[in-house]
Design a protein around this motif. Sequence first.
Motif, mmCIF file in Angstrom:
data_model
loop_
_atom_site.group_PDB
_atom_site.id
_atom_site.type_symbol
_atom_site.label_atom_id
_atom_site.label_comp_id
_atom_site.label_asym_id
_atom_site.label_seq_id
_atom_site.Cartn_x
_atom_site.Cartn_y
_atom_site.Cartn_z
ATOM 1 N N LEU A 29 -10.303 25.984 -9.150
ATOM 2 C CA LEU A 29 -9.439 26.908 -8.422
ATOM 3 C C LEU A 29 -10.155 28.185 -7.998
ATOM 4 C CD1 LEU A 29 -6.170 26.672 -10.551
ATOM 5 C CD2 LEU A 29 -6.802 25.359 -8.520
ATOM 6 N N SER A 30 -11.396 28.342 -8.413
ATOM 7 C CA SER A 30 -12.068 29.624 -8.227
ATOM 8 C C SER A 30 -12.238 30.022 -6.766
ATOM 9 C CB SER A 30 -13.435 29.598 -8.915
ATOM 10 O OG SER A 30 -14.237 28.571 -8.375
ATOM 11 N N SER A 31 -12.228 29.060 -5.861
ATOM 12 C CA SER A 31 -12.440 29.394 -4.454
ATOM 13 C C SER A 31 -11.144 29.649 -3.687
ATOM 14 C CB SER A 31 -13.218 28.271 -3.765
ATOM 15 O OG SER A 31 -12.483 27.076 -3.803
ATOM 16 N N TYR A 32 -10.018 29.551 -4.370
ATOM 17 C CA TYR A 32 -8.731 29.716 -3.714
ATOM 18 C C TYR A 32 -8.110 31.075 -4.014
ATOM 19 C CZ TYR A 32 -8.927 24.642 -3.192
ATOM 20 O OH TYR A 32 -9.311 23.378 -2.880
ATOM 21 N N THR A 33 -7.407 31.606 -3.024
ATOM 22 C CA THR A 33 -6.486 32.692 -3.306
ATOM 23 C C THR A 33 -5.269 32.065 -3.978
ATOM 24 O OG1 THR A 33 -7.185 34.131 -1.502
ATOM 25 C CG2 THR A 33 -4.930 34.401 -2.307
ATOM 26 N N MET A 34 -4.868 32.633 -5.097
ATOM 27 C CA MET A 34 -3.765 32.077 -5.866
ATOM 28 C C MET A 34 -2.566 33.011 -5.831
ATOM 29 S SD MET A 34 -5.109 29.269 -6.945
ATOM 30 C CE MET A 34 -3.806 28.757 -8.072
ATOM 31 N N GLY A 35 -1.391 32.422 -5.783
ATOM 32 C CA GLY A 35 -0.189 33.239 -5.717
ATOM 33 C C GLY A 35 0.911 32.712 -6.605
ATOM 34 N N TRP A 36 1.891 33.562 -6.808
ATOM 35 C CA TRP A 36 3.114 33.183 -7.507
ATOM 36 C C TRP A 36 4.303 33.567 -6.630
ATOM 37 C CZ3 TRP A 36 3.392 30.537 -12.057
ATOM 38 C CH2 TRP A 36 2.241 30.491 -12.858
ATOM 39 N N ALA A 99 -4.141 28.958 -1.766
ATOM 40 C CA ALA A 99 -4.431 29.034 -0.339
ATOM 41 C C ALA A 99 -5.919 28.862 -0.107
ATOM 42 C CB ALA A 99 -3.969 30.374 0.219
ATOM 43 N N ASP A 100 -6.236 28.065 0.900
ATOM 44 C CA ASP A 100 -7.644 27.897 1.265
ATOM 45 C C ASP A 100 -8.236 29.212 1.772
ATOM 46 O OD1 ASP A 100 -6.820 24.654 2.538
ATOM 47 O OD2 ASP A 100 -7.831 25.138 0.660
ATOM 48 N N ARG A 101 -7.420 29.982 2.475
ATOM 49 C CA ARG A 101 -7.856 31.278 2.983
ATOM 50 C C ARG A 101 -6.852 32.324 2.537
ATOM 51 N NH1 ARG A 101 -9.617 29.805 9.229
ATOM 52 N NH2 ARG A 101 -11.161 28.210 8.673
ATOM 53 N N ASN A 102 -7.332 33.517 2.280
ATOM 54 C CA ASN A 102 -6.449 34.574 1.790
ATOM 55 C C ASN A 102 -5.380 34.890 2.834
ATOM 56 O OD1 ASN A 102 -5.208 36.814 0.758
ATOM 57 N ND2 ASN A 102 -7.090 37.844 0.180
ATOM 58 N N PRO A 103 -4.133 34.519 2.560
ATOM 59 C CA PRO A 103 -3.085 34.764 3.560
ATOM 60 C C PRO A 103 -2.755 36.236 3.729
ATOM 61 C CG PRO A 103 -2.133 33.919 1.535
ATOM 62 C CD PRO A 103 -3.615 33.862 1.361
ATOM 63 N N LEU A 104 -3.042 37.032 2.716
ATOM 64 C CA LEU A 104 -2.662 38.439 2.798
ATOM 65 C C LEU A 104 -3.551 39.231 3.730
ATOM 66 C CD1 LEU A 104 -2.032 37.683 -0.611
ATOM 67 C CD2 LEU A 104 -0.579 39.564 0.100
ATOM 68 N N THR A 110 2.679 37.996 3.001
ATOM 69 C CA THR A 110 3.253 37.482 1.756
ATOM 70 C C THR A 110 4.143 36.260 1.990
ATOM 71 O OG1 THR A 110 5.085 39.036 1.945
ATOM 72 C CG2 THR A 110 3.184 39.749 0.653
ATOM 73 N N SER A 111 4.058 35.683 3.172
ATOM 74 C CA SER A 111 4.874 34.509 3.467
ATOM 75 C C SER A 111 4.349 33.285 2.737
ATOM 76 C CB SER A 111 4.882 34.244 4.969
ATOM 77 O OG SER A 111 5.459 32.980 5.240
ATOM 78 N N ALA A 112 5.283 32.440 2.321
ATOM 79 C CA ALA A 112 4.900 31.197 1.664
ATOM 80 C C ALA A 112 4.124 30.273 2.599
ATOM 81 C CB ALA A 112 6.142 30.485 1.142
ATOM 82 N N ARG A 113 4.257 30.505 3.892
ATOM 83 C CA ARG A 113 3.565 29.644 4.862
ATOM 84 C C ARG A 113 2.053 29.771 4.753
ATOM 85 N NH1 ARG A 113 5.737 31.038 10.588
ATOM 86 N NH2 ARG A 113 5.538 33.139 9.744
ATOM 87 N N GLY A 114 1.596 30.834 4.137
ATOM 88 C CA GLY A 114 0.158 31.048 4.021
ATOM 89 C C GLY A 114 -0.497 30.235 2.925
ATOM 90 N N TYR A 115 0.292 29.517 2.133
ATOM 91 C CA TYR A 115 -0.243 28.779 0.993
ATOM 92 C C TYR A 115 -0.196 27.280 1.276
ATOM 93 C CZ TYR A 115 -0.287 33.213 -1.335
ATOM 94 O OH TYR A 115 -0.565 34.519 -1.656
ATOM 95 N N ASP A 116 -1.234 26.612 0.819
ATOM 96 C CA ASP A 116 -1.429 25.206 1.172
ATOM 97 C C ASP A 116 -1.003 24.236 0.068
ATOM 98 O OD1 ASP A 116 -4.216 26.816 2.271
ATOM 99 O OD2 ASP A 116 -3.011 25.696 3.725
ATOM 100 N N TYR A 117 -1.022 24.678 -1.173
ATOM 101 C CA TYR A 117 -0.753 23.781 -2.293
ATOM 102 C C TYR A 117 0.215 24.462 -3.257
ATOM 103 C CZ TYR A 117 -5.176 22.312 -0.300
ATOM 104 O OH TYR A 117 -6.164 21.959 0.575
ATOM 105 N N TRP A 118 1.118 23.660 -3.803
ATOM 106 C CA TRP A 118 2.184 24.206 -4.645
ATOM 107 C C TRP A 118 2.354 23.377 -5.917
ATOM 108 C CZ3 TRP A 118 5.017 28.560 -3.291
ATOM 109 C CH2 TRP A 118 4.768 29.063 -2.008
#
Length: 128
Positions: A29-36, A99-104, A110-118
């Motif tokens: 996971l180290s290469s991903y931007t992670m969110g909650w 997210a593959d790329r930092n959505p922020l 902060t939209s959920a659309r910016g994240y690729d995996y859940w």
Amino acid sequence: QVLLVESGGGLVQAGGSLRLSCTGPGRTLSSYTMGWFRQAPGKAREFVSAISWGALSTYYADSVKGRFTISRDNAKNTVYLQMNSLKPEDTAVYTCCAADRNPLSGPYGTSARGYDYWGQGTQVTVSS
């Protein structure tokens, strides 16, 4: 595909603390931007917090700022959400995402659309 697995949810009294964990079995996971994100019954999913791949940047919703702390331990392939001073309004299903790329730093913010995996989510219930 990135599999995300959350843990650490549960029932806690108001003012208490919980620490959520998110791991990525079989994928670094180290290469991903992670969110909650979280979603309470009858409400829309809302952004809670995010952390950039190098942990240089963290982001919080105003509603949790000063109470929640996001962190990551890349050696353990785990992202954490430390939640302190919990309130009944924090009750929700909390879901980890990547997210593959930092959505922020882009148009999604902060939209959920910016994240690729859940992940599947973990229930947090705060009693009054």
